[in-house]
Enzyme design. Sequence first.
Site, PDB file in Angstrom:
ATOM      1  N   ARG A   1       0.821  -1.237   0.000  1.00  0.00           N
ATOM      2  CA  ARG A   1       0.000   0.000   0.000  1.00  0.00           C
ATOM      3  C   ARG A   1       0.845   1.274   0.000  1.00  0.00           C
ATOM      4  O   ARG A   1       0.378   2.344   0.366  1.00  0.00           O
ATOM      5  CB  ARG A   1      -0.988   0.030   1.168  1.00  0.00           C
ATOM      6  CG  ARG A   1      -1.970  -1.107   1.118  1.00  0.00           C
ATOM      7  CD  ARG A   1      -3.162  -0.856   2.005  1.00  0.00           C
ATOM      8  NE  ARG A   1      -4.062  -1.986   1.916  1.00  0.00           N
ATOM      9  CZ  ARG A   1      -3.956  -3.083   2.651  1.00  0.00           C
ATOM     10  NH1 ARG A   1      -3.008  -3.190   3.549  1.00  0.00           N
ATOM     11  NH2 ARG A   1      -4.809  -4.062   2.484  1.00  0.00           N
TER      12      ARG A   1
ATOM     13  N   LYS B   1       3.959  11.530 -11.002  1.00  0.00           N
ATOM     14  CA  LYS B   1       3.139  10.684 -11.879  1.00  0.00           C
ATOM     15  C   LYS B   1       3.888   9.374 -12.103  1.00  0.00           C
ATOM     16  O   LYS B   1       5.055   9.379 -12.511  1.00  0.00           O
ATOM     17  CB  LYS B   1       2.912  11.360 -13.234  1.00  0.00           C
ATOM     18  CG  LYS B   1       1.778  12.367 -13.223  1.00  0.00           C
ATOM     19  CD  LYS B   1       1.443  12.782 -14.640  1.00  0.00           C
ATOM     20  CE  LYS B   1       0.383  13.858 -14.667  1.00  0.00           C
ATOM     21  NZ  LYS B   1       0.138  14.334 -16.035  1.00  0.00           N
TER      22      LYS B   1
ATOM     23  N   GLU C   1      11.634  18.017 -24.182  1.00  0.00           N
ATOM     24  CA  GLU C   1      10.889  18.359 -22.956  1.00  0.00           C
ATOM     25  C   GLU C   1      11.456  19.630 -22.306  1.00  0.00           C
ATOM     26  O   GLU C   1      10.742  20.325 -21.593  1.00  0.00           O
ATOM     27  CB  GLU C   1      10.892  17.181 -21.964  1.00  0.00           C
ATOM     28  CG  GLU C   1      10.291  15.878 -22.506  1.00  0.00           C
ATOM     29  CD  GLU C   1       8.771  15.749 -22.326  1.00  0.00           C
ATOM     30  OE1 GLU C   1       8.095  16.778 -22.130  1.00  0.00           O
ATOM     31  OE2 GLU C   1       8.277  14.600 -22.390  1.00  0.00           O
TER      32      GLU C   1
ATOM     33  N   LYS D   1       8.863  22.852 -13.579  1.00  0.00           N
ATOM     34  CA  LYS D   1       7.937  21.750 -13.315  1.00  0.00           C
ATOM     35  C   LYS D   1       7.489  21.762 -11.856  1.00  0.00           C
ATOM     36  O   LYS D   1       6.304  21.577 -11.561  1.00  0.00           O
ATOM     37  CB  LYS D   1       8.567  20.398 -13.671  1.00  0.00           C
ATOM     38  CG  LYS D   1       7.614  19.253 -13.367  1.00  0.00           C
ATOM     39  CD  LYS D   1       7.635  18.118 -14.308  1.00  0.00           C
ATOM     40  CE  LYS D   1       6.510  17.135 -13.961  1.00  0.00           C
ATOM     41  NZ  LYS D   1       6.581  15.895 -14.688  1.00  0.00           N
TER      42      LYS D   1
ATOM     43  N   GLU E   1      -3.334  17.494 -11.335  1.00  0.00           N
ATOM     44  CA  GLU E   1      -3.777  17.870 -12.685  1.00  0.00           C
ATOM     45  C   GLU E   1      -5.282  18.137 -12.755  1.00  0.00           C
ATOM     46  O   GLU E   1      -6.014  17.540 -13.535  1.00  0.00           O
ATOM     47  CB  GLU E   1      -3.374  16.801 -13.711  1.00  0.00           C
ATOM     48  CG  GLU E   1      -3.398  17.368 -15.129  1.00  0.00           C
ATOM     49  CD  GLU E   1      -2.809  16.421 -16.173  1.00  0.00           C
ATOM     50  OE1 GLU E   1      -1.720  15.896 -15.968  1.00  0.00           O
ATOM     51  OE2 GLU E   1      -3.479  16.248 -17.194  1.00  0.00           O
TER      52      GLU E   1
ATOM     53  N   ARG F   1      -1.684  21.985 -14.410  1.00  0.00           N
ATOM     54  CA  ARG F   1      -0.686  20.947 -14.716  1.00  0.00           C
ATOM     55  C   ARG F   1      -0.886  20.366 -16.118  1.00  0.00           C
ATOM     56  O   ARG F   1       0.059  19.875 -16.724  1.00  0.00           O
ATOM     57  CB  ARG F   1      -0.729  19.832 -13.658  1.00  0.00           C
ATOM     58  CG  ARG F   1       0.340  18.794 -13.899  1.00  0.00           C
ATOM     59  CD  ARG F   1       0.606  17.892 -12.704  1.00  0.00           C
ATOM     60  NE  ARG F   1       1.659  16.948 -13.025  1.00  0.00           N
ATOM     61  CZ  ARG F   1       2.276  16.161 -12.171  1.00  0.00           C
ATOM     62  NH1 ARG F   1       1.933  16.205 -10.899  1.00  0.00           N
ATOM     63  NH2 ARG F   1       3.223  15.332 -12.560  1.00  0.00           N
TER      64      ARG F   1
ATOM     65  N   ASN G   1       1.311  18.853 -20.680  1.00  0.00           N
ATOM     66  CA  ASN G   1       1.034  17.899 -21.757  1.00  0.00           C
ATOM     67  C   ASN G   1       1.123  18.537 -23.135  1.00  0.00           C
ATOM     68  O   ASN G   1       0.722  17.923 -24.133  1.00  0.00           O
ATOM     69  CB  ASN G   1      -0.364  17.277 -21.571  1.00  0.00           C
ATOM     70  CG  ASN G   1      -0.437  16.467 -20.289  1.00  0.00           C
ATOM     71  OD1 ASN G   1       0.529  15.834 -19.903  1.00  0.00           O
ATOM     72  ND2 ASN G   1      -1.577  16.517 -19.621  1.00  0.00           N
TER      73      ASN G   1
ATOM     74  N   HIS H   1       1.719  16.506 -26.225  1.00  0.00           N
ATOM     75  CA  HIS H   1       1.585  15.094 -25.871  1.00  0.00           C
ATOM     76  C   HIS H   1       0.356  14.420 -26.474  1.00  0.00           C
ATOM     77  O   HIS H   1       0.332  13.199 -26.610  1.00  0.00           O
ATOM     78  CB  HIS H   1       1.583  14.914 -24.355  1.00  0.00           C
ATOM     79  CG  HIS H   1       2.950  15.068 -23.747  1.00  0.00           C
ATOM     80  ND1 HIS H   1       3.701  16.215 -23.901  1.00  0.00           N
ATOM     81  CD2 HIS H   1       3.716  14.221 -23.009  1.00  0.00           C
ATOM     82  CE1 HIS H   1       4.859  16.069 -23.263  1.00  0.00           C
ATOM     83  NE2 HIS H   1       4.889  14.869 -22.720  1.00  0.00           N
TER      84      HIS H   1
ATOM     85  N   HIS I   1       1.514  11.169 -27.998  1.00  0.00           N
ATOM     86  CA  HIS I   1       1.077   9.853 -27.500  1.00  0.00           C
ATOM     87  C   HIS I   1       0.394   9.055 -28.604  1.00  0.00           C
ATOM     88  O   HIS I   1       0.556   7.839 -28.699  1.00  0.00           O
ATOM     89  CB  HIS I   1       0.120  10.014 -26.316  1.00  0.00           C
ATOM     90  CG  HIS I   1       0.819  10.352 -25.030  1.00  0.00           C
ATOM     91  ND1 HIS I   1       0.134  10.713 -23.893  1.00  0.00           N
ATOM     92  CD2 HIS I   1       2.127  10.386 -24.696  1.00  0.00           C
ATOM     93  CE1 HIS I   1       0.999  10.949 -22.912  1.00  0.00           C
ATOM     94  NE2 HIS I   1       2.218  10.758 -23.381  1.00  0.00           N
TER      95      HIS I   1
ATOM     96  N   HIS J   1       9.890   8.423 -26.900  1.00  0.00           N
ATOM     97  CA  HIS J   1       8.893   9.357 -26.369  1.00  0.00           C
ATOM     98  C   HIS J   1       9.233  10.817 -26.693  1.00  0.00           C
ATOM     99  O   HIS J   1       8.397  11.569 -27.190  1.00  0.00           O
ATOM    100  CB  HIS J   1       8.756   9.148 -24.861  1.00  0.00           C
ATOM    101  CG  HIS J   1       7.801  10.099 -24.203  1.00  0.00           C
ATOM    102  ND1 HIS J   1       6.442  10.037 -24.400  1.00  0.00           N
ATOM    103  CD2 HIS J   1       8.021  11.156 -23.378  1.00  0.00           C
ATOM    104  CE1 HIS J   1       5.865  11.008 -23.710  1.00  0.00           C
ATOM    105  NE2 HIS J   1       6.796  11.700 -23.085  1.00  0.00           N
TER     106      HIS J   1
END
Length: 374
Positions: free
Chosen positions: A127, A149, A191, A232, A242, A246, A250, A253, A257, A272
């Site tokens: 957990r 993330k 990036e 960031k 987000e 935030r 992206n 992206h 993606h 990527h």
Amino acid sequence: MTAPMPQPEIVHVALGDRAYDILIGRHVLDAAGARLGALGARAAALVTDETVSGLHADAVASRLERAGLRGVRVTVPPGEGSKAMPQLERVLNELLEGRIERGDIVVALGGGVVGDLAGFAAATLRRGVRLVQIPTTLLAQVDSSVGGKTGINAPAGKNLIGAFHQPSLVLADTALLDTLPARELRAGYAEVVKYGLIDDPAFFSWCEENGAAVLAGGDVRDHAVAVSCRAKAAVVVEDEREEGRRALLNLGHTFGHALERIVGYDGTRLVHGEAVAIGLALAFGFSAAMGLCDRDEAERVARHLASLGLPTRLADVPGGFGSPEAILDAMAQDKKVKAGRLTFILARGIGRSFVAEGVPAEEVLSFLRDAERA
Ligand code: NAD
Ligand code: GLY
């Protein structure tokens, strides 16, 4: 007498009881023993990939052992394919077999793939155990190791299974980038440029002047990593989960993606950061096509990325990208789709990005048909 070590840059991510430091600079790994030792764990499990293991894992492991931490090592194959259920299951089982307890630490030593995978394993093991990120790619140092993330890909799309799990510490040792292949360095640079394009036009101009030097290494590169981490961290502190701002991270992206999905996450075709570079150029091209941004600004973005050897056009996707319809279809699985309408990060100019909700699919398709011919 040896020269004194330059002081590392420290960026503090002020998230209350989840706050942490990012240490940036050459040889900040020398602080690994003291910093991890201070976290009060008994064991530290190093999760890495085969390539990074051969280059850097022993140096990290010996520092942790000297700090009195029992060591466990889990190694996965390199590449995006490891961000998937079979590797997650293997990592979790090996951590359990290695008797990693609630008070222990998972150390992600690698690029964004290892960071996301090990981070998600840390978020779910018993957990949740603490995570330390030691990013070894430029992309991971400027982006993926910061902000919490974590996750893996699903057949339905990228990063669709995951959790927010902030690290307790990030050690961005820029000397580790000396072994990184030029292609991966360039990909990570996309990036870096992203932060200028989002809301810092002066930083984009700085990138235009210094991009080649960033790729070459040295203090200029360290500066780029520090500016990126500060940018960031500021966004993450404001909007950790987000719910708003935030999403700007992206930028590029949604297109990127979709292209990664189309090439089947095959890094021999597109990694990527390269997909993000094409995505950034397309996001600005689309903004110009929608009359939001000057065409000159969009061309300036593509010109800068291309000048450093990054792909910027659909035609640059090795082996082809299918069709505009295939891209739209791949976007339909994106987390940024609500009720069939698309959410994009668009721009009114360099450094003036914003979240555009409810973009009609026909507009996207019509732009992609033009972009196909560019
Ligand atoms: P990666 O982790 O696959 O690393 C790229 C390649 O470089 C790999 O083959 C790796 O073995 C090798 N490598 C790593 N460090 C090296 C070194 N120092 N020397 C030599 N080789 C080295 O790819 P990446 O570009 O770092 O990360 C991409 C991933 O990051 C994607 O899955 C993307 O979705 C994710 N990402 C996550 C976030 C986030 O916020 N969590 C943000 C951006 C990207
Ligand atoms: N790279 C996107 C984010 O961290 O939110």
